[in-house]
Scaffold this active site. Structure first.
Site, PDB file in Angstrom:
ATOM      1  N   ASP A  71      57.810  43.556  42.736  1.00  0.00           N
ATOM      2  CA  ASP A  71      56.809  42.382  42.600  1.00  0.00           C
ATOM      3  C   ASP A  71      57.276  41.164  41.840  1.00  0.00           C
ATOM      4  OD1 ASP A  71      55.034  43.895  44.084  1.00  0.00           O
ATOM      5  OD2 ASP A  71      53.704  44.151  42.259  1.00  0.00           O
ATOM      6  N   GLU A 151      37.809  42.532  34.118  1.00  0.00           N
ATOM      7  CA  GLU A 151      37.719  43.852  34.771  1.00  0.00           C
ATOM      8  C   GLU A 151      39.486  44.147  34.992  1.00  0.00           C
ATOM      9  OE1 GLU A 151      36.118  43.110  38.491  1.00  0.00           O
ATOM     10  OE2 GLU A 151      34.188  42.557  37.513  1.00  0.00           O
ATOM     11  N   LYS A 153      42.305  44.956  37.382  1.00  0.00           N
ATOM     12  CA  LYS A 153      42.393  44.653  38.737  1.00  0.00           C
ATOM     13  C   LYS A 153      43.285  45.878  39.666  1.00  0.00           C
ATOM     14  CE  LYS A 153      44.909  41.436  41.554  1.00  0.00           C
ATOM     15  NZ  LYS A 153      45.669  42.360  42.287  1.00  0.00           N
ATOM     16  N   ARG A 174      41.274  43.386  54.917  1.00  0.00           N
ATOM     17  CA  ARG A 174      41.100  42.035  55.085  1.00  0.00           C
ATOM     18  C   ARG A 174      41.881  41.071  56.125  1.00  0.00           C
ATOM     19  NH1 ARG A 174      43.088  39.544  49.548  1.00  0.00           N
ATOM     20  NH2 ARG A 174      45.129  40.064  50.348  1.00  0.00           N
ATOM     21  N   GLU A 219      38.325  47.733  46.968  1.00  0.00           N
ATOM     22  CA  GLU A 219      39.698  48.292  46.999  1.00  0.00           C
ATOM     23  C   GLU A 219      39.668  49.888  47.497  1.00  0.00           C
ATOM     24  OE1 GLU A 219      41.425  45.456  46.491  1.00  0.00           O
ATOM     25  OE2 GLU A 219      43.545  46.302  45.866  1.00  0.00           O
ATOM     26  N   LYS A 361      48.109  38.862  36.040  1.00  0.00           N
ATOM     27  CA  LYS A 361      48.989  40.066  36.422  1.00  0.00           C
ATOM     28  C   LYS A 361      49.868  40.646  35.206  1.00  0.00           C
ATOM     29  CE  LYS A 361      50.671  40.982  40.101  1.00  0.00           C
ATOM     30  NZ  LYS A 361      50.856  40.902  41.583  1.00  0.00           N
ATOM     31  N   CYS A 455      82.861  56.676  54.863  1.00  0.00           N
ATOM     32  CA  CYS A 455      81.572  57.359  54.314  1.00  0.00           C
ATOM     33  C   CYS A 455      81.812  58.375  53.262  1.00  0.00           C
ATOM     34  CB  CYS A 455      80.969  58.184  55.413  1.00  0.00           C
ATOM     35  SG  CYS A 455      80.055  59.455  55.262  1.00  0.00           S
TER      36      CYS A 455
HETATM   37  S1  IVH Z   1      37.273  40.187  43.000  1.00  0.00           S
HETATM   38  C1  IVH Z   1      36.953  36.515  45.856  1.00  0.00           C
HETATM   39  N1  IVH Z   1      37.867  42.098  41.395  1.00  0.00           N
HETATM   40  O1  IVH Z   1      42.835  41.855  44.150  1.00  0.00           O
HETATM   41  C2  IVH Z   1      37.852  37.797  45.344  1.00  0.00           C
HETATM   42  N2  IVH Z   1      39.447  41.707  43.020  1.00  0.00           N
HETATM   43  O2  IVH Z   1      44.561  39.796  44.590  1.00  0.00           O
HETATM   44  C3  IVH Z   1      37.047  38.913  45.022  1.00  0.00           C
HETATM   45  N3  IVH Z   1      40.954  43.389  43.403  1.00  0.00           N
HETATM   46  O3  IVH Z   1      41.485  40.523  47.218  1.00  0.00           O
HETATM   47  C4  IVH Z   1      37.911  39.725  44.334  1.00  0.00           C
HETATM   48  N4  IVH Z   1      40.643  44.588  41.601  1.00  0.00           N
HETATM   49  O4  IVH Z   1      41.416  43.166  46.825  1.00  0.00           O
HETATM   50  C5  IVH Z   1      38.616  41.412  42.374  1.00  0.00           C
HETATM   51  N5  IVH Z   1      38.278  43.906  39.873  1.00  0.00           N
HETATM   52  C6  IVH Z   1      38.601  43.256  41.006  1.00  0.00           C
HETATM   53  C7  IVH Z   1      39.671  43.598  41.729  1.00  0.00           C
HETATM   54  C8  IVH Z   1      40.011  42.896  42.748  1.00  0.00           C
HETATM   55  C9  IVH Z   1      41.493  44.516  42.711  1.00  0.00           C
HETATM   56  C10 IVH Z   1      41.712  42.869  44.542  1.00  0.00           C
HETATM   57  C11 IVH Z   1      40.909  42.254  45.550  1.00  0.00           C
HETATM   58  C12 IVH Z   1      41.473  41.128  45.850  1.00  0.00           C
HETATM   59  C13 IVH Z   1      43.045  41.092  45.157  1.00  0.00           C
HETATM   60  C14 IVH Z   1      43.393  39.713  44.771  1.00  0.00           C
END
Ligand code: IVH
Length: 676
Positions: A71, A151, A153, A174, A219, A361, A455
């Site tokens: 990443d 929150e 991620k 998505r 997710e 991140k 090899c």
């Molecule tokens: S809010 C409008 N909250 O991260 C977007 N996303 O990199 C609403 N993700 O597409 C997303 N944890 O799939 C939100 N607590 C969280 C999240 C989260 C993981 C993912 C989600 C999003 C992606 C963006």
């Protein structure tokens, strides 16, 4: 290939004076105006190269769930691109743009259009980025004390679930944000996924009626314990490990045929809202939204932090990072959102992300250690994978002493030399990667790594196929390849021969008792006993019985076990369905479409089996791969020999049923509320 591309990017970057690459020779010496023009042209070229490279990595990450780079390296590419775009805005407009979002459509499922687009999130990597985010909101909303919820991620696969009158009707990935893929059948195997919404009173007695239609965004992820369990099982079976829980989640949910999904403990969590009808049913805050989810029986984010203003925002993100070791789910950062939904609406959205939220991140954990050696692993198709042998170092709670280096290009790109001090990184629960070298600690005696030309196992020459990053041992008789082929064939995912592990296979091959796969079915008690170093007994009988039982394995598992390049489990299922037997597959006599390997090989760009397969779909690529494989008489002889040795694969009940229905139109009356 990659090295060339990379060298060009770096050289062009040095020419435009944008990064300093002391070691690279200057390419142009021009007068000032001409220099500016040349710089713009080169800027255009760098932008084009970077966009192409990023698009390639997007495809690997989003569609194939098997990224080639870490990443951090990917984020570096994105940052380089953003820098160039800012410096050369005109050049940036002249070059074909990157899609705004990574597109995760695979072609394996039916597509479905989201009612409201599914957006991504803007990323932040530093306090400065958070400051920029917060300042923009303050300015637009004229408020110095904005309230945020922060929150975890979750690191998995984004999904949108549609509920109509409280009943689940569809689960969609998505995709490109506008249209995703319908994965309802697989999603229904997720244990905590609500099939319907309840209408309980929330805390404090508020009643939350269920809307007529609601798209819930969340997710799908694999809990860390499950990730470790699956990888331990794969290691024991000699199978490739999943690099991280995200790949496991994405790879599992995209398997056609949902049985594998139920075997892996996927989970789902919800944190967002798409379309909601009637709109009056919307809550006022993000916190109220989570209360509502609880009342509906939907799993929302398990823990959130409240923050008012920039300092608290930074402190809350820090609190998520500190809480991370206690989470049993994989995360790769923290998400900050405006708590007020009306303010969210006021801020609106950009092209691919809302302006009211940001994803911070986390930097992966890093350590520096000495690269002791680079060894080569020979795969079953002869691919030589370089492995970094490291001085053991503590990283993310475990001791790391090995890391994959992917391929020769990767070593050249990073200029890794044996004896160097290298940075090893591990983001969350991910297999460690070597991400760079500390040039300050490099001693003059270290030499660039020269990829062996022979090899390490059979001493035969190494080949480089055009268009491939990998180098291969080209000797089909290489005993390491044979051992890997047998390991794969006997693994749980293929014909599942219990008791035939790597050590036993090594002994059987070293003792000359197996020279090709079919010899497996000609083993006698004394062969096995000799390999075990005993005279006989129960373990010999057990292994012989397991080998015997595998003669009646399901056809797709046998096909998968052959290790046809580019044919994974779902391709093998498709081939089993279309050809019905190993004989027909090897001969290319498909029941319906009249497929012939010879014809596919000889007519570039045309193929007989295209009638029912969409271009780029699994079936087309699996058929082409099988055609290439069985065009080689050696492979046809191998299939014939396996059959002669007693292999009699079975069509599974499910595959048989699908084959029986192929090409027929079936009319159902009544309703299937959870299916499209
Ligand atoms: S809010 C409008 N909250 O991260 C977007 N996303 O990199 C609403 N993700 O597409 C997303 N944890 O799939 C939100 N607590 C969280 C999240 C989260 C993981 C993912 C989600 C999003 C992606 C963006």
């Amino acid at each position: 290939m990659t090295t060339l591309r990379w060298n060009r990017i770096l050289r062009l970057a040095a020419t435009t004076g944008f990064v300093s690459m002391g070691a690279l020779p200057a390419v142009h010496t021009l007068a000032a105006p001409a220099k500016a023009e040349a710089a713009a042209a080169d800027g255009r070229q760098v932008i084009a190269e970077l966009r192409r490279e990023i698009a390639r990595h997007d495809a690997l990450y989003f569609r194939q769930s098997s990224p080639e780079i870490s990443d951090t390296d990917y984020d570096d590419l994105k940052r380089q691109l953003a820098d160039y775009e800012a410096r050369f805005p005109e050049a940036s407009r002249a070059v074909a743009p990157l899609p705004a979002l990574g597109d995760d459509r695979t072609g394996l499922f039916q597509t479905h259009r989201h009612r409201d687009p599914m957006m991504s999130l803007e990323k932040a990597y530093s306090e400065k980025d958070l400051h920029t985010f917060h300042t923009r909101l303050m300015k637009q909303l004229h408020d110095d004390n904005l309230v945020y919820v922060v929150e975890p991620k979750f690191d998995g696969l984004a999904v949108s679930l549609t509920y109509e009158n409280g009943r689940l009707v569809r689960a969609v990935t998505r995709g490109n944000g506008i249209e995703g893929e319908d994965i309802t059948a697989n999603a229904l195997q997720i244990q905590n996924l609500p099939r319907s919404l309840t209408c309980d009173a929330g805390d404090g007695g508020e009643v939350h009626p269920v809307p007529q239609l609601v798209e819930l965004r969340g997710e799908i992820y694999v809990p860390l314990a499950e990730f470790r369990r699956v990888n331990a099982e794969r290691e024991a079976a000699g199978e490739r490990l999943f690099a991280n829980p995200r790949n496991l989640a994405a790879g599992t949910i995209r398997q056609v045929g949902s049985r594998e999904v139920s075997r892996r403990g996927l989970q789902v969590v919800f944190f967002g809202l798409g379309a909601c009808e009637p709109a009056a049913a919307l809550p006022a805050t993000q916190r109220a939204f989570y209360r509502r989810l609880t009342a509906w029986g939907v799993p929302g984010v398990p823990q959130l932090w409240l923050a008012c203003g920039q300092n608290e925002l930074i402190a809350a993100i820090d609190a998520v990072a500190r809480a991370r070791p206690g989470f049993e789910f994989p995360i790769d950062g923290a998400v900050a959102k405006l708590d007020s939904l009306s303010r969210q609406r006021e801020m609106g959205a950009g092209e691919s992300a809302p302006r009211w939220a940001v994803a911070y991140k986390f930097a992966p954990e890093r350590a520096e250690t000495r690269l002791r050696a680079i060894t080569l692993q020979v795969g079953r198709t002869g691919v030589l994978t370089p492995v970094a042998e490291l001085d053991p170092v503590q990283l993310g709670g475990t001791t790391v002493s090995r890391a994959t280096l992917h391929n020769a290009d990767e070593i050249a790109r990073k200029d890794l030399r044996v004896g160097d001090f290298v940075q090893v990184e591990r983001a969350g629960d991910v297999i460690p990667a070597v991400v760079g070298v500390n040039l300050q600690r490099r001693t003059p005696d270290v030499q660039p790594f020269i990829f062996p030309t022979r090899c390490p196992e059979c001493d035969q020459p190494v080949a480089h196929n055009r268009g491939e990053a990998a180098l291969r041992c080209a000797n089909p008789g290489c005993s390491a390849q044979l051992r890997r082929r047998i390991e794969h064939f006997a693994s749980k995912a293929c014909v599942d021969i219990k008791g035939l592990g790597p050590a036993m296979i090594d002994a059987l091959v070293a003792g000359g008792r197996i020279k090709e796969l079919p010899d497996l079915y000609r083993l006698r008690g004394d062969d096995v006993a000799a390999a075990l170093g005993r005279t006989g007994g129960k373990s010999v009988d057990r292994l012989l019985a397991a080998i015997e039982a595998s003669k009646r394995a399901e056809l797709w598992r046998v096909i998968y076990g052959l290790g046809i390049p580019q044919v994974g489990a779902s391709g093998a299922r498709e081939l089993a369905r279309r050809f019905g037997s190993l004989e027909s597959l090897a001969a290319g006599t498909e029941n319906a479409a009249g497929f012939s390997p010879g014809r596919i090989e000889s007519e570039t760009g045309t193929h007989a089996a295209g009638e029912t397969a969409r271009p780029g779909s699994t079936s087309t690529s699996a058929i082409l791969a099988a055609a290439r494989y069985f065009a080689d008489p050696k492979h046809r002889a191998l299939a014939a020999d396996l059959i002669a040795a007693g292999l009699q694969p079975l069509m599974s009940v499910a595959e048989g049923a699908k084959a029986a229905l192929a090409g027929k139109t079936v009319v159902l009356t009544g309703t299937l509320p959870t299916l499209t």
